[in-house]
Write a protein that holds these residues in place. Sequence first.
Motif, PDB file in Angstrom:
ATOM      1  N   SER A 151     -40.861  16.282 -36.612  1.00  0.00           N
ATOM      2  CA  SER A 151     -40.173  17.488 -37.071  1.00  0.00           C
ATOM      3  C   SER A 151     -38.665  17.323 -36.981  1.00  0.00           C
ATOM      4  O   SER A 151     -38.153  16.480 -36.239  1.00  0.00           O
ATOM      5  N   LEU A 152     -37.960  18.152 -37.748  1.00  0.00           N
ATOM      6  CA  LEU A 152     -36.504  18.169 -37.753  1.00  0.00           C
ATOM      7  C   LEU A 152     -36.044  19.602 -37.513  1.00  0.00           C
ATOM      8  O   LEU A 152     -36.505  20.531 -38.180  1.00  0.00           O
ATOM      9  N   ALA A 153     -35.161  19.797 -36.542  1.00  0.00           N
ATOM     10  CA  ALA A 153     -34.622  21.122 -36.231  1.00  0.00           C
ATOM     11  C   ALA A 153     -33.124  21.124 -36.531  1.00  0.00           C
ATOM     12  O   ALA A 153     -32.391  20.246 -36.064  1.00  0.00           O
ATOM     13  N   ILE A 154     -32.671  22.105 -37.306  1.00  0.00           N
ATOM     14  CA  ILE A 154     -31.272  22.198 -37.711  1.00  0.00           C
ATOM     15  C   ILE A 154     -30.702  23.528 -37.216  1.00  0.00           C
ATOM     16  O   ILE A 154     -31.205  24.596 -37.571  1.00  0.00           O
ATOM     17  N   GLY A 155     -29.661  23.459 -36.397  1.00  0.00           N
ATOM     18  CA  GLY A 155     -29.003  24.652 -35.902  1.00  0.00           C
ATOM     19  C   GLY A 155     -27.607  24.760 -36.479  1.00  0.00           C
ATOM     20  O   GLY A 155     -26.861  23.775 -36.488  1.00  0.00           O
TER      21      GLY A 155
ATOM     22  N   ILE B 218     -34.916  23.699 -27.108  1.00  0.00           N
ATOM     23  CA  ILE B 218     -36.377  23.794 -27.103  1.00  0.00           C
ATOM     24  C   ILE B 218     -36.980  22.761 -28.055  1.00  0.00           C
ATOM     25  O   ILE B 218     -37.932  22.057 -27.718  1.00  0.00           O
ATOM     26  N   ALA B 219     -36.401  22.659 -29.257  1.00  0.00           N
ATOM     27  CA  ALA B 219     -36.909  21.712 -30.247  1.00  0.00           C
ATOM     28  C   ALA B 219     -36.786  20.276 -29.757  1.00  0.00           C
ATOM     29  O   ALA B 219     -37.696  19.451 -29.940  1.00  0.00           O
ATOM     30  N   ARG B 220     -35.683  19.984 -29.095  1.00  0.00           N
ATOM     31  CA  ARG B 220     -35.462  18.614 -28.610  1.00  0.00           C
ATOM     32  C   ARG B 220     -36.459  18.250 -27.525  1.00  0.00           C
ATOM     33  O   ARG B 220     -36.910  17.107 -27.428  1.00  0.00           O
ATOM     34  N   GLU B 221     -36.818  19.225 -26.694  1.00  0.00           N
ATOM     35  CA  GLU B 221     -37.803  18.975 -25.630  1.00  0.00           C
ATOM     36  C   GLU B 221     -39.167  18.600 -26.196  1.00  0.00           C
ATOM     37  O   GLU B 221     -39.937  17.883 -25.549  1.00  0.00           O
ATOM     38  N   THR B 222     -39.481  19.058 -27.412  1.00  0.00           N
ATOM     39  CA  THR B 222     -40.772  18.734 -28.024  1.00  0.00           C
ATOM     40  C   THR B 222     -40.767  17.346 -28.658  1.00  0.00           C
ATOM     41  O   THR B 222     -41.813  16.871 -29.101  1.00  0.00           O
ATOM     42  N   GLY B 223     -39.580  16.730 -28.750  1.00  0.00           N
ATOM     43  CA  GLY B 223     -39.473  15.426 -29.391  1.00  0.00           C
ATOM     44  C   GLY B 223     -38.925  15.493 -30.798  1.00  0.00           C
ATOM     45  O   GLY B 223     -38.756  14.454 -31.456  1.00  0.00           O
ATOM     46  N   ALA B 224     -38.649  16.699 -31.288  1.00  0.00           N
ATOM     47  CA  ALA B 224     -38.083  16.848 -32.631  1.00  0.00           C
ATOM     48  C   ALA B 224     -36.660  16.303 -32.661  1.00  0.00           C
ATOM     49  O   ALA B 224     -35.944  16.359 -31.654  1.00  0.00           O
ATOM     50  N   TYR B 225     -36.261  15.778 -33.808  1.00  0.00           N
ATOM     51  CA  TYR B 225     -34.872  15.332 -33.971  1.00  0.00           C
ATOM     52  C   TYR B 225     -34.031  16.565 -34.285  1.00  0.00           C
ATOM     53  O   TYR B 225     -34.389  17.384 -35.142  1.00  0.00           O
TER      54      TYR B 225
ATOM     55  N   THR C 183     -21.612  22.365 -37.240  1.00  0.00           N
ATOM     56  CA  THR C 183     -20.603  23.194 -36.611  1.00  0.00           C
ATOM     57  C   THR C 183     -19.205  22.667 -36.935  1.00  0.00           C
ATOM     58  O   THR C 183     -19.060  21.640 -37.596  1.00  0.00           O
ATOM     59  N   THR C 184     -18.182  23.378 -36.459  1.00  0.00           N
ATOM     60  CA  THR C 184     -16.793  22.967 -36.710  1.00  0.00           C
ATOM     61  C   THR C 184     -16.205  22.171 -35.559  1.00  0.00           C
ATOM     62  O   THR C 184     -15.103  21.644 -35.684  1.00  0.00           O
ATOM     63  N   ARG C 185     -16.912  22.107 -34.428  1.00  0.00           N
ATOM     64  CA  ARG C 185     -16.337  21.484 -33.234  1.00  0.00           C
ATOM     65  C   ARG C 185     -17.281  20.446 -32.660  1.00  0.00           C
ATOM     66  O   ARG C 185     -18.470  20.708 -32.482  1.00  0.00           O
ATOM     67  N   VAL C 186     -16.724  19.275 -32.364  1.00  0.00           N
ATOM     68  CA  VAL C 186     -17.555  18.201 -31.834  1.00  0.00           C
ATOM     69  C   VAL C 186     -17.860  18.421 -30.357  1.00  0.00           C
ATOM     70  O   VAL C 186     -18.875  17.937 -29.841  1.00  0.00           O
ATOM     71  N   ASP C 187     -16.998  19.150 -29.647  1.00  0.00           N
ATOM     72  CA  ASP C 187     -17.207  19.412 -28.232  1.00  0.00           C
ATOM     73  C   ASP C 187     -17.518  20.891 -28.027  1.00  0.00           C
ATOM     74  O   ASP C 187     -16.652  21.696 -27.726  1.00  0.00           O
ATOM     75  N   CYS C 188     -18.776  21.256 -28.242  1.00  0.00           N
ATOM     76  CA  CYS C 188     -19.208  22.645 -28.107  1.00  0.00           C
ATOM     77  C   CYS C 188     -20.661  22.626 -27.626  1.00  0.00           C
ATOM     78  O   CYS C 188     -21.335  21.588 -27.695  1.00  0.00           O
ATOM     79  N   PRO C 189     -21.174  23.742 -27.138  1.00  0.00           N
ATOM     80  CA  PRO C 189     -22.534  23.751 -26.588  1.00  0.00           C
ATOM     81  C   PRO C 189     -23.625  23.244 -27.523  1.00  0.00           C
ATOM     82  O   PRO C 189     -24.490  22.469 -27.107  1.00  0.00           O
ATOM     83  N   ILE C 190     -23.614  23.674 -28.795  1.00  0.00           N
ATOM     84  CA  ILE C 190     -24.711  23.221 -29.668  1.00  0.00           C
ATOM     85  C   ILE C 190     -24.566  21.752 -30.027  1.00  0.00           C
ATOM     86  O   ILE C 190     -25.556  21.054 -30.234  1.00  0.00           O
ATOM     87  N   ALA C 191     -23.320  21.255 -30.090  1.00  0.00           N
ATOM     88  CA  ALA C 191     -23.113  19.833 -30.381  1.00  0.00           C
ATOM     89  C   ALA C 191     -23.624  18.981 -29.223  1.00  0.00           C
ATOM     90  O   ALA C 191     -24.229  17.926 -29.428  1.00  0.00           O
ATOM     91  N   ARG C 192     -23.387  19.440 -28.000  1.00  0.00           N
ATOM     92  CA  ARG C 192     -23.849  18.695 -26.821  1.00  0.00           C
ATOM     93  C   ARG C 192     -25.365  18.763 -26.670  1.00  0.00           C
ATOM     94  O   ARG C 192     -25.968  17.911 -26.012  1.00  0.00           O
TER      95      ARG C 192
ATOM     96  N   ALA D  47     -27.586  18.833 -29.320  1.00  0.00           N
ATOM     97  CA  ALA D  47     -28.274  18.169 -30.438  1.00  0.00           C
ATOM     98  C   ALA D  47     -28.196  16.651 -30.366  1.00  0.00           C
ATOM     99  O   ALA D  47     -27.335  16.082 -29.698  1.00  0.00           O
ATOM    100  N   ASP D  48     -29.108  15.997 -31.096  1.00  0.00           N
ATOM    101  CA  ASP D  48     -29.073  14.539 -31.215  1.00  0.00           C
ATOM    102  C   ASP D  48     -27.932  14.082 -32.111  1.00  0.00           C
ATOM    103  O   ASP D  48     -27.385  12.989 -31.932  1.00  0.00           O
ATOM    104  N   GLU D  49     -27.571  14.912 -33.076  1.00  0.00           N
ATOM    105  CA  GLU D  49     -26.553  14.535 -34.066  1.00  0.00           C
ATOM    106  C   GLU D  49     -25.741  15.766 -34.460  1.00  0.00           C
ATOM    107  O   GLU D  49     -26.251  16.892 -34.446  1.00  0.00           O
ATOM    108  N   VAL D  50     -24.475  15.544 -34.809  1.00  0.00           N
ATOM    109  CA  VAL D  50     -23.585  16.640 -35.187  1.00  0.00           C
ATOM    110  C   VAL D  50     -22.996  16.380 -36.573  1.00  0.00           C
ATOM    111  O   VAL D  50     -22.478  15.293 -36.834  1.00  0.00           O
TER     112      VAL D  50
END
Length: 207
Positions: A124-128, A144-151, A156-165, A167-170
């Motif tokens: 699966s692929l999860a996009i936030g 939650i998605a990452r814990e299941t093994g999903a990529y 986002t606009t910022r490389v250093d932010c909570p959702i960027a940290r 996720a597997d990729e930004v």
Amino acid sequence: TLGLAGFREFKIALSGEIERRKLSGELAERAPSEAVDTAPRIAILSSALQNSISVSARGFDDLQISGFANRIRAARCVELFGTGPSSVCADILAMRLICLGFPAHCSGSATVSHALARGLGSLSLAIGISSRGHTVETKDFLAIARETGAYTIAITTRVDCPIARTADEVVLFTSAEAWPQAGSAMHVPPLVLLSEYLCQCLQMAEV
């Protein structure tokens, strides 16, 4: 020191700050008018939006977007989530993917999206999506998605932010404003560009 991963991220951040200053009026006198009969405030807004699209376009990594497209092709399920105007962006991308025949889904409810994220897996692929990258519900969705093994991919606009940290990729884009008012949709146009370009990649032969 600035919290940026490299020169490309620095260019995106710098360009975004320039456009945000234009929008706030600090550089209003430099903003070109589209036509002599265009109201100055509308001209400034239009210029800021167009420039945020142009800056985002220059900052998008073609190889990264191609890889993004390949992950969508390989996924058995693509789950998208965002809140407020970002939920509109998630809806737009989800609809484009569905129309191309990909198994995409988007729910505007954090409760539903978190429940669905628990059912994802390695195929699966999860996009936030979050403009500032601080939305707790989006960060939790990706976690939650990452814990299941999903990529997981954060847009986002910022490389250093909570959702960027989280996720597997930004995937970075530039918004026309730094601190958007509640409900502002100023960051939507660059994401429409990203959505359309991503779908063009999907319609091409697999890289």
